[in-house]
Enzyme design. Structure first.
Site, mmCIF file in Angstrom:
data_model
loop_
_atom_site.group_PDB
_atom_site.id
_atom_site.type_symbol
_atom_site.label_atom_id
_atom_site.label_comp_id
_atom_site.label_asym_id
_atom_site.label_seq_id
_atom_site.Cartn_x
_atom_site.Cartn_y
_atom_site.Cartn_z
ATOM 1 N N ARG A 130 -18.037 -26.925 -32.087
ATOM 2 C CA ARG A 130 -17.614 -28.063 -32.914
ATOM 3 C C ARG A 130 -17.342 -29.305 -32.066
ATOM 4 N NH1 ARG A 130 -12.788 -25.516 -36.012
ATOM 5 N NH2 ARG A 130 -12.492 -27.654 -36.745
ATOM 6 N N ASP A 173 -13.214 -19.555 -36.342
ATOM 7 C CA ASP A 173 -12.007 -20.272 -36.740
ATOM 8 C C ASP A 173 -11.857 -20.321 -38.251
ATOM 9 O OD1 ASP A 173 -10.190 -21.213 -34.905
ATOM 10 O OD2 ASP A 173 -11.416 -22.925 -34.316
ATOM 11 N N ARG A 199 -15.329 -14.436 -32.851
ATOM 12 C CA ARG A 199 -14.201 -14.668 -33.756
ATOM 13 C C ARG A 199 -14.214 -16.124 -34.231
ATOM 14 N NH1 ARG A 199 -9.019 -13.078 -30.792
ATOM 15 N NH2 ARG A 199 -10.072 -14.188 -29.114
ATOM 16 N N TYR A 222 -25.236 -20.518 -33.194
ATOM 17 C CA TYR A 222 -24.493 -21.246 -34.225
ATOM 18 C C TYR A 222 -25.364 -22.378 -34.756
ATOM 19 C CZ TYR A 222 -19.968 -19.086 -33.045
ATOM 20 O OH TYR A 222 -18.940 -18.197 -32.849
#
Length: 326
Positions: free
Chosen positions: A254, A100, A98, A162
């Protein structure tokens, strides 16, 4: 029709006339999330069900994250609204990760169940065309595959990847403007690689998770690899940070990137990363890198899972039951 839905709304196949179609984070293991695909396959009529998986790409800019949220434009909400139109009933979906608000995806996987009869009534080609016509213009359904019984986009995943893009040109990026973090300074890539090495393996990544999201949940995760490489795209000079792991906490990637950037800028030495990991406190880590530079790149279902939140939850329940029984 909402003004944000600009695609052609012609549904291909057995739908008849076109109709109007009307949950956030890098986290992939929120244990409160309902996993509809992990439940026993059943329906009121006792019909056999088919599990389908979509490969989905999206520009995260207009969305309030992937997960459906009341009154918000989300990726999951758009997909489920399209599915409801096509199959003429509500359909719940499960995703591999999921994302952001503002985070993009190239290889998100979304699974859901339909009956054998519903699946037999339309080809994958027509279903793909219908979904791409009905979902938001910043969503692209790339493929559809039938999966074996028990498959879950979330629980069956063995690796998630990612990629984060940093533009290091002195001038602000143009073509990568909405897909990168602009740091107009040469970064020390060797120092960033040394810092990243401290994060490889299974650790408690509480320092790299939003504090609220970490409450009452396991923050143990396994990072398989982190690479830091220079790249050039459309004449713009980039640093690409690729992170692969079994699963990720809220804003974990992040925060890793923000911490590596602090090392690359010379604000911290590589050994500081070990201190951050040991602190198990979000305030010890670097800043949260901007969302627009992050892309959920790929999900693998090969090999063996090294972390299964369902088993972890079961063990916790058993432990509680044993305490009560004493």
């Amino acid at each position: 029709m909402s003004s944000s839905y600009n695609k052609s709304f012609e549904v291909v196949g057995e739908m008849g006339s076109a109709n109007e179609v009307t949950e956030p984070c890098e986290t992939t293991t929120d244990l409160a999330e309902t996993d509809v695909n992990s439940k026993a396959l059943s329906s009121d009529e006792g019909k056999a069900l088919v599990i389908l998986a979509l490969e989905v790409a999206y520009n995260g800019a207009p969305f309030s994250g992937f997960a459906r949220q009341p009154g918000q434009l989300t990726v999951q909400g758009s997909i489920e609204e399209a599915l409801a139109l096509i199959f003429r009933r509500p359909i719940e979906t499960v995703c591999a990760g999921r994302t952001d608000s503002g985070v993009h995806a190239k290889g998100q996987i979304v699974s859901f169940e339909v009956t054998q009869e519903e699946y037999a009534n339309r080809s994958d080609y027509k279903l793909l065309r219908s979904l791409n016509a009905l979902t938001h213009e910043d969503i692209s359904i790339r493929s559809i595959q039938q999966k074996p019984e028990g498959f879950s986009a979330r629980f069956s995943a063995t690796m998630r990847e990612y990629r984060y893009f940093i533009c290091v040109d002195k001038a602000a990026p143009l073509l990568m403007k909405n897909f990168s973090w602009h740091i107009p300074k040469e970064l020390d890539l060797d120092a960033m690689r040394k810092a990243a090495a401290y994060l490889i393996g299974e650790h408690d990544f509480k320092s790299f998770c939003m504090a609220v999201s970490a409450e009452g949940k396991s923050t143990m995760r396994n990072v398989f690899s982190i690479t830091v490489e220079p790249d050039e795209l459309w004449g713009e000079h980039l640093v690409v940070i690729t992170v692969k792991g079994n699963a990720f906490l809220h804003s974990m990637v992040r925060t890793i990137v923000g911490s590596l950037a602090a090392v690359g800028r010379g604000q911290r030495n590589p050994e500081w990363m070990a201190e951050v990991l040991e602190a198990r406190n979000r305030s010890a880590a670097g800043e949260n890198a901007p969302a627009q530079g992050l892309v959920f790149w790929h999900v693998s279902y090969e090999g063996k899972r090294v972390h299964d939140p369902r088993m972890q939850k079961w063990r916790a329940s058993c432990s509680e039951a044993c305490e009560v029984a004493k």
